[in-house]
Motif scaffolding. Structure first.
Motif, PDB file in Angstrom:
ATOM      1  N   THR A  33     109.541 -10.786  10.256  1.00  0.00           N
ATOM      2  CA  THR A  33     109.122 -10.006   9.098  1.00  0.00           C
ATOM      3  C   THR A  33     108.271  -8.841   9.600  1.00  0.00           C
ATOM      4  N   MET A  34     108.337  -7.734   8.876  1.00  0.00           N
ATOM      5  CA  MET A  34     107.597  -6.550   9.285  1.00  0.00           C
ATOM      6  C   MET A  34     106.130  -6.707   8.906  1.00  0.00           C
ATOM      7  N   MET A  35     105.280  -6.594   9.900  1.00  0.00           N
ATOM      8  CA  MET A  35     103.845  -6.648   9.668  1.00  0.00           C
ATOM      9  C   MET A  35     103.333  -5.247   9.321  1.00  0.00           C
ATOM     10  N   GLN A  36     103.791  -4.278  10.053  1.00  0.00           N
ATOM     11  CA  GLN A  36     103.605  -2.870   9.761  1.00  0.00           C
ATOM     12  C   GLN A  36     104.686  -2.136  10.542  1.00  0.00           C
ATOM     13  N   GLU A  37     104.787  -0.836  10.356  1.00  0.00           N
ATOM     14  CA  GLU A  37     105.884  -0.109  10.980  1.00  0.00           C
ATOM     15  C   GLU A  37     105.905  -0.344  12.494  1.00  0.00           C
ATOM     16  N   SER A  38     107.030  -0.794  12.998  1.00  0.00           N
ATOM     17  CA  SER A  38     107.275  -1.061  14.422  1.00  0.00           C
ATOM     18  C   SER A  38     106.527  -2.266  14.963  1.00  0.00           C
ATOM     19  N   ILE A  39     106.000  -3.126  14.092  1.00  0.00           N
ATOM     20  CA  ILE A  39     105.397  -4.396  14.518  1.00  0.00           C
ATOM     21  C   ILE A  39     105.965  -5.497  13.638  1.00  0.00           C
ATOM     22  N   TYR A  40     106.640  -6.445  14.270  1.00  0.00           N
ATOM     23  CA  TYR A  40     107.292  -7.541  13.560  1.00  0.00           C
ATOM     24  C   TYR A  40     106.778  -8.866  14.105  1.00  0.00           C
ATOM     25  N   LEU A  83      90.105  -4.216   9.012  1.00  0.00           N
ATOM     26  CA  LEU A  83      89.047  -3.219   8.918  1.00  0.00           C
ATOM     27  C   LEU A  83      89.217  -2.358   7.674  1.00  0.00           C
ATOM     28  N   THR A  84      90.459  -2.071   7.315  1.00  0.00           N
ATOM     29  CA  THR A  84      90.778  -1.420   6.055  1.00  0.00           C
ATOM     30  C   THR A  84      92.030  -2.076   5.510  1.00  0.00           C
ATOM     31  N   GLY A  85      92.243  -1.992   4.227  1.00  0.00           N
ATOM     32  CA  GLY A  85      93.409  -2.623   3.622  1.00  0.00           C
ATOM     33  C   GLY A  85      93.178  -4.097   3.367  1.00  0.00           C
ATOM     34  N   LYS A  86      94.208  -4.761   2.843  1.00  0.00           N
ATOM     35  CA  LYS A  86      94.113  -6.179   2.499  1.00  0.00           C
ATOM     36  C   LYS A  86      95.274  -6.941   3.108  1.00  0.00           C
ATOM     37  N   ALA A  87      95.036  -8.217   3.386  1.00  0.00           N
ATOM     38  CA  ALA A  87      96.087  -9.079   3.927  1.00  0.00           C
ATOM     39  C   ALA A  87      97.078  -9.417   2.830  1.00  0.00           C
ATOM     40  N   GLU A  88      98.355  -9.465   3.192  1.00  0.00           N
ATOM     41  CA  GLU A  88      99.377  -9.890   2.242  1.00  0.00           C
ATOM     42  C   GLU A  88      99.405 -11.408   2.204  1.00  0.00           C
TER      43      GLU A  88
END
Length: 101
Positions: A33-40, A83-88
């Motif tokens: 699953t994609m964690m963020q762009e280019s990191i799975y 540090l910023t944002g929220k965990a899914e």
């Protein structure tokens, strides 16, 4: 265990873009699953299965660009700080997704 795949692939030519799309499709087919762009990330039962999947990915990785992998435990993954944002909190990002048959 989690296997993390991080990549930076070229997309300058049509062939590069096709290789990028095929690589991403292979990752999704293998349960990533994609964690963020280019990191799975992919949840696995043990380190042996993580190493086997790592070898499989090395076979279908594009020859151009950079593809890196890292194996982390669930405890290490859970200790990640935002540090910023929220965990899914979706089921696909939790260990509850793992089904042992």
């Amino acid at each position: 265990m989690r296997l993390m795949i991080m990549f930076d692939l070229p997309t300058l030519t049509a062939t590069d873009r096709r290789n990028y799309r095929q690589f991403r499709k292979h990752l999704l087919k293998d349960g990533f699953t994609m964690m963020q762009e280019s990191i799975y990330t992919c949840i696995l039962i043990d380190s042996q299965s993580a190493h086997l999947l790592e070898k499989k990915i090395s076979v279908y990785s594009p020859k151009k660009g950079l593809v890196q992998s890292m194996i982390v435990t669930e405890k290490q993954f859970a200790s990640m700080n935002f540090l910023t944002g929220k965990a899914e909190k979706t089921i696909e990002n939790t260990f509850e997704r793992l089904t042992v048959i």
